[in-house]
Design a protein around this motif. Structure first.
Motif, PDB file in Angstrom:
ATOM      1  N   LEU A 161       6.379  23.427  17.873  1.00  0.00           N
ATOM      2  CA  LEU A 161       6.086  22.773  19.136  1.00  0.00           C
ATOM      3  C   LEU A 161       6.953  23.365  20.238  1.00  0.00           C
ATOM      4  O   LEU A 161       8.171  23.499  20.077  1.00  0.00           O
ATOM      5  CB  LEU A 161       6.337  21.267  19.024  1.00  0.00           C
ATOM      6  N   LEU A 162       6.328  23.682  21.353  1.00  0.00           N
ATOM      7  CA  LEU A 162       7.043  24.251  22.488  1.00  0.00           C
ATOM      8  C   LEU A 162       7.298  23.212  23.571  1.00  0.00           C
ATOM      9  O   LEU A 162       8.296  23.266  24.276  1.00  0.00           O
ATOM     10  CB  LEU A 162       6.257  25.424  23.075  1.00  0.00           C
ATOM     11  N   SER A 163       6.376  22.270  23.729  1.00  0.00           N
ATOM     12  CA  SER A 163       6.528  21.212  24.724  1.00  0.00           C
ATOM     13  C   SER A 163       5.684  20.023  24.292  1.00  0.00           C
ATOM     14  O   SER A 163       4.812  20.139  23.435  1.00  0.00           O
ATOM     15  CB  SER A 163       6.084  21.694  26.109  1.00  0.00           C
ATOM     16  N   GLY A 164       5.955  18.867  24.920  1.00  0.00           N
ATOM     17  CA  GLY A 164       5.245  17.647  24.554  1.00  0.00           C
ATOM     18  C   GLY A 164       5.855  16.998  23.334  1.00  0.00           C
ATOM     19  O   GLY A 164       6.922  17.408  22.849  1.00  0.00           O
TER      20      GLY A 164
ATOM     21  N   VAL B  39       9.197  16.592  18.811  1.00  0.00           N
ATOM     22  CA  VAL B  39       9.153  17.013  20.213  1.00  0.00           C
ATOM     23  C   VAL B  39       9.240  18.529  20.304  1.00  0.00           C
ATOM     24  O   VAL B  39       9.377  19.226  19.286  1.00  0.00           O
ATOM     25  CB  VAL B  39      10.302  16.372  21.008  1.00  0.00           C
ATOM     26  N   GLY B  40       9.133  19.048  21.540  1.00  0.00           N
ATOM     27  CA  GLY B  40       9.256  20.471  21.760  1.00  0.00           C
ATOM     28  C   GLY B  40      10.516  21.036  21.118  1.00  0.00           C
ATOM     29  O   GLY B  40      11.606  20.484  21.294  1.00  0.00           O
ATOM     30  N   GLY B  41      10.374  22.127  20.379  1.00  0.00           N
ATOM     31  CA  GLY B  41      11.474  22.710  19.625  1.00  0.00           C
ATOM     32  C   GLY B  41      11.354  22.465  18.138  1.00  0.00           C
ATOM     33  O   GLY B  41      11.918  23.202  17.324  1.00  0.00           O
ATOM     34  N   ASP B  42      10.606  21.420  17.744  1.00  0.00           N
ATOM     35  CA  ASP B  42      10.460  21.064  16.339  1.00  0.00           C
ATOM     36  C   ASP B  42       9.380  21.890  15.657  1.00  0.00           C
ATOM     37  O   ASP B  42       8.465  22.410  16.297  1.00  0.00           O
ATOM     38  CB  ASP B  42      10.099  19.578  16.193  1.00  0.00           C
ATOM     39  N   ILE B  43       9.466  21.962  14.342  1.00  0.00           N
ATOM     40  CA  ILE B  43       8.437  22.563  13.513  1.00  0.00           C
ATOM     41  C   ILE B  43       7.774  21.454  12.707  1.00  0.00           C
ATOM     42  O   ILE B  43       8.435  20.495  12.282  1.00  0.00           O
ATOM     43  CB  ILE B  43       9.026  23.647  12.574  1.00  0.00           C
TER      44      ILE B  43
END
Length: 252
Positions: free
Chosen positions: A73-76, A96-100
């Protein structure tokens, strides 16, 4: 869901520099995959796979499916749910953004254990499982970061089970809010802001409490000056005091 194949390098994706972790335009949580990786590893990861966008309500991954790709995830933000024995849907976590998401099926090939759905617009990179495995071989640091994230999620699940048995609802709610603030909070002048909007039924699911009890607990926390809730966000006004209420040690 909309997807587009790119040339395979970060510079050519069209996302631009705001996605880099050292950019002032985007700060991924430090405990997320992208937030914990080096800029060089981020560039390589974000040059893999395809660019993908989901809108509110879209299913990113579905429980029981046998596909094996992952989404970074990049955003949202998205919500992770699963069906329990009585057929009801239970909220397990937020991402959230940053998570896999989807890493377990990518690694062991088992069917998806949960459904992940978008809450608002979510931008992501979709990677086939072989691309992820190749990256882990080339960059051991990414392997270590991902292993740590899986371990953190297991600890989170174990803590929730223990909290249900050992703490009253108000303390469980405080512990959840501290976890969300420290993992996903955005620093503001008033305190960390939890940008992902969770409804009272969803907070009830995450804390194992009745919705009416959560409503009462939030009201008491607001009256005590510990937090402020608004449309789409929650601001923790006094995190140290909330940690004490949650029976958690001071944050170093």
């Amino acid at each position: 869901m909309n997807s587009g194949q790119d040339a395979g390098t970060f510079a050519d994706t069209g996302w631009g520099s705001p996605l880099m972790p050292n950019s002032s335009a985007a700060r991924w949580p430090s405990r997320s995959l992208l937030g914990a990786m080096s800029p060089e590893a981020c560039r390589e990861l974000l040059g893999l796979g395809v660019r993908t966008r989901f809108e509110a309500g879209d299913v990113l991954l579905r429980e029981g499916d046998t596909d094996r790709h992952v989404l970074v995830l990049l955003s949202g933000f998205a919500k992770v749910t699963a069906r329990v024995e009585n057929g009801e849907e239970s909220l397990l976590a937020v991402r959230v953004g940053g998570d896999i998401v989807g890493e377990m099926a990518a690694m062991d090939g088992a069917p998806r254990s949960a459904t992940v759905a978008a809450c608002g617009t979510v931008d992501a990179r979709l990677l086939r499982h072989d691309l992820l495995r190749g990256l882990l071989v080339r960059r051991p640091e990414v392997h270590l970061v991902l292993t740590g994230i899986v371990a953190d999620r297991l600890r989170w699940a174990n803590r929730r089970r223990l909290d249900f048995r050992g703490y009253p609802v108000k303390v469980r709610l405080a512990r959840l809010l501290v976890e969300l603030a420290t993992s996903y909070g955005r620093p503001t002048e008033r305190g960390p802001e939890i940008g992902c909007r969770l409804t009272q039924p969803e907070l009830a699911a995450l804390t194992g409490a009745a919705e009416t009890t959560i409503h009462k607990g939030l009201r008491e926390l607001r009256r005590s000056g510990l937090l402020e809730t608004g449309y789409g966000s929650t601001v923790i006004l006094d995190l140290p005091r909330l940690r004490r209420l949650a029976d958690l040690p001071p944050d170093d």
